[in-house]
Write an enzyme that holds these catalytic residues in place. Structure first.
Site, PDB file in Angstrom:
ATOM      1  N   GLY A 239     -11.720  -4.354   5.725  1.00 18.77           N
ATOM      2  CA  GLY A 239     -11.134  -5.528   5.104  1.00 18.77           C
ATOM      3  C   GLY A 239     -11.881  -6.130   3.944  1.00 18.77           C
ATOM      4  O   GLY A 239     -11.372  -7.039   3.290  1.00 18.77           O
ATOM      5  N   PRO A 276     -13.933   0.730   6.424  1.00 20.52           N
ATOM      6  CA  PRO A 276     -13.523   0.347   5.065  1.00 20.52           C
ATOM      7  C   PRO A 276     -12.554   1.360   4.483  1.00 20.52           C
ATOM      8  O   PRO A 276     -12.647   2.562   4.739  1.00 20.52           O
ATOM      9  CB  PRO A 276     -14.849   0.350   4.288  1.00 20.52           C
ATOM     10  CG  PRO A 276     -15.687   1.368   5.010  1.00 20.52           C
ATOM     11  CD  PRO A 276     -15.312   1.249   6.462  1.00 20.52           C
ATOM     12  N   ARG A 314       2.561  -2.180  -5.050  1.00 15.57           N
ATOM     13  CA  ARG A 314       1.810  -3.390  -4.730  1.00 15.57           C
ATOM     14  C   ARG A 314       2.267  -4.634  -5.510  1.00 15.57           C
ATOM     15  O   ARG A 314       2.388  -5.713  -4.920  1.00 15.57           O
ATOM     16  CB  ARG A 314       0.306  -3.171  -4.924  1.00 15.57           C
ATOM     17  CG  ARG A 314      -0.302  -2.128  -3.996  1.00 15.57           C
ATOM     18  CD  ARG A 314      -1.826  -2.087  -4.096  1.00 15.57           C
ATOM     19  NE  ARG A 314      -2.416  -3.286  -3.528  1.00 15.57           N
ATOM     20  CZ  ARG A 314      -2.915  -4.270  -4.245  1.00 15.57           C
ATOM     21  NH1 ARG A 314      -2.930  -4.199  -5.572  1.00 15.57           N
ATOM     22  NH2 ARG A 314      -3.424  -5.337  -3.652  1.00 15.57           N
ATOM     23  N   CYS A 346      15.954   0.634 -11.583  1.00 20.81           N
ATOM     24  CA  CYS A 346      17.013  -0.380 -11.710  1.00 20.81           C
ATOM     25  C   CYS A 346      16.848  -1.496 -10.682  1.00 20.81           C
ATOM     26  O   CYS A 346      17.685  -1.687  -9.793  1.00 20.81           O
ATOM     27  CB  CYS A 346      18.386   0.283 -11.591  1.00 20.81           C
ATOM     28  SG  CYS A 346      18.735   1.389 -12.957  1.00 20.81           S
TER      29      CYS A 346
END
Length: 421
Positions: A239, A276, A314, A346
């Protein structure tokens, strides 16, 4: 730190010019730096030096075989969350004893797959899952090593969609019920309780939430040991965040994180696992794209790229920021202007940035999205029948395509037409 730098006005990945890769592979594509992957893994490994530990790379961040093999050869373990990821880890040469199986919805077939192929541990998320692992292990005549994921109800202070340690999240068991659930685990056949697991979220930019959660884990370790459980391993999850915007305050360094872990948990004498993903691979990757058109709109101009939301989801999914830079370095003092930077899909959501200041660009110019190594290629799709884009790995002055772009025929031929049509 990464290894994507300008030299004589051209952007390089280590010792390879990005434009040379584009000329051979075509755009868009992902490119990763071996030197950056290596450096970031070693930073975590060195941060826990002096303690018994294993750095298990969280494969969900980027799972190409070449990336996995690179990290495995450095001694990394793997954190997997599906049978497919487990199969990828094994195929990359990672032994079962270095694979940790996480995730809230492990199926019976996935449990059997891991117990048959070898597993370091299951990070158990619920009592029904624990009972399923017990049943499969008993049927196979083996013992399944487990930790139990506790939910410490700690606010990770990150995006709501990637927070995992609050009471309303779907992950783990409430820490208040831990003694009850550990007692159940000890009573079930085929299980060996070896530790505690915790993971509070992704892209954390402060150490305080980690420390708050780990102090609760330290207290729980003492309580469970007093209850007779042999708690000898602590899986602390991952994290730790990365800087997506250059010039802003950087998240804590792995060395600072490691020092905090030793200070809070070192007295327990437990083996430490960390998982990680983003910090190892995030800044080790770029998405490279070409400008298709520069379009003048009502009160704004658009850069229309050949990369789209299906290639990098993202920004559409998390409102995430990526620095976007030209592959040819602009001259000092060149006047910039605002653009909406968009893809050709689109959907209005196919927007990477709004009113982003950029130097003047024209059709065919190349741009690079920084910090695109994590949750880029792995979350991509073939929406609009757009082929998955190539992945490229650089090492020094060499580069290799590690995932080729499929043809339209490859995509279409996966479909089957029923005999009645």
């Amino acid at each position: 730190m990464d290894h994507f730098l300008y030299r004589d006005g051209r952007l390089f990945a280590e010792d390879v010019a990005i434009a040379e890769i584009a000329a051979e592979v075509g755009t868009p594509f992902y490119v990763y730096s071996t030197a950056t992957l290596t450096r970031h893994f070693q930073l975590f490994d060195e941060a826990l030096e002096g303690t018994e530990h294993l750095v298990c790379y969280a494969m969900k961040a980027a799972s190409n075989q070449a990336i996995l093999r690179t990290l495995a050869e450095l001694g990394a373990g793997m954190d997997v969350v599906s049978g497919g990821e487990y199969a990828r880890a094994i195929a990359a040469g990672v032994p079962g004893e270095r694979i940790v199986f996480s995730g809230v919805g492990k199926t019976v077939s996935e449990i059997e797959q891991a117990l048959t192929g070898g597993i370091r541990q299951f990070n158990v998320e619920s009592e029904p899952e624990m009972q399923a692992i017990s049943a499969v292990a008993t049927r196979l005549g083996v013992t399944a090593p487990i930790t139990i994921r506790v939910n410490p109800d700690v606010d990770a202070k990150t995006h709501a969609k990637i927070a995992t340690g609050k009471s309303e999240n779907k992950f783990g068991i409430p820490i208040a019920r831990a003694r009850e659930v550990y007692a159940l685990a000890a009573s079930l056949p085929g299980l060996e309780v070896i530790g505690i697991d915790v993971h509070i979220g992704s892209q954390l930019t402060q150490l305080e939430p980690f420390e708050q959660a780990y102090r609760k884990v330290a207290e729980l370790t003492e309580v469970l040991r007093a209850d007779g459980h042999d708690i000898r391993r602590l899986d602390l999850g991952g994290g730790l965040g990365i800087p997506y915007t250059r010039g802003n305050e950087a998240p804590p360094l792995p060395m600072d994180y490691g020092a905090m872990v030793k200070r809070v948990l070192g007295h327990l004498g437990c083996e430490i696992e960390i998982e990680p993903g983003r910090l190892i691979v995030g800044n080790a990757g770029l998405l490279v794209s070409a400008v298709i058109y520069v379009k003048s709109g009502e009160g704004r101009d658009f850069l229309i790229l050949d990369a789209a939301m299906n290639d990098l989801i993202r920004p559409a999914m998390y409102e995430a920021h990526h620095d976007i830079i030209p592959v040819n370095e602009p001259a000092p003092g060149v006047e910039q202007q605002p653009y909406d930077i968009v893809g050709p899909v689109c959907e209005s959501g196919d927007t990477f940035a709004k009113q982003r200041a950029m130097p003047p660009l024209t059709d065919g110019d190349l741009v690079a999205f920084r910090s695109a190594g994590a949750y880029g290629a792995v979350m991509s799709s073939e929406y609009n029948t757009r082929p998955l884009i190539p992945e490229v790995l650089v090492k020094g002055d060499q580069f290799a395509v590690i995932r080729a772009r499929p043809s339209y025929e490859d995509i279409i031929n996966r479909d089957s037409i029923p005999e009645w049509l």
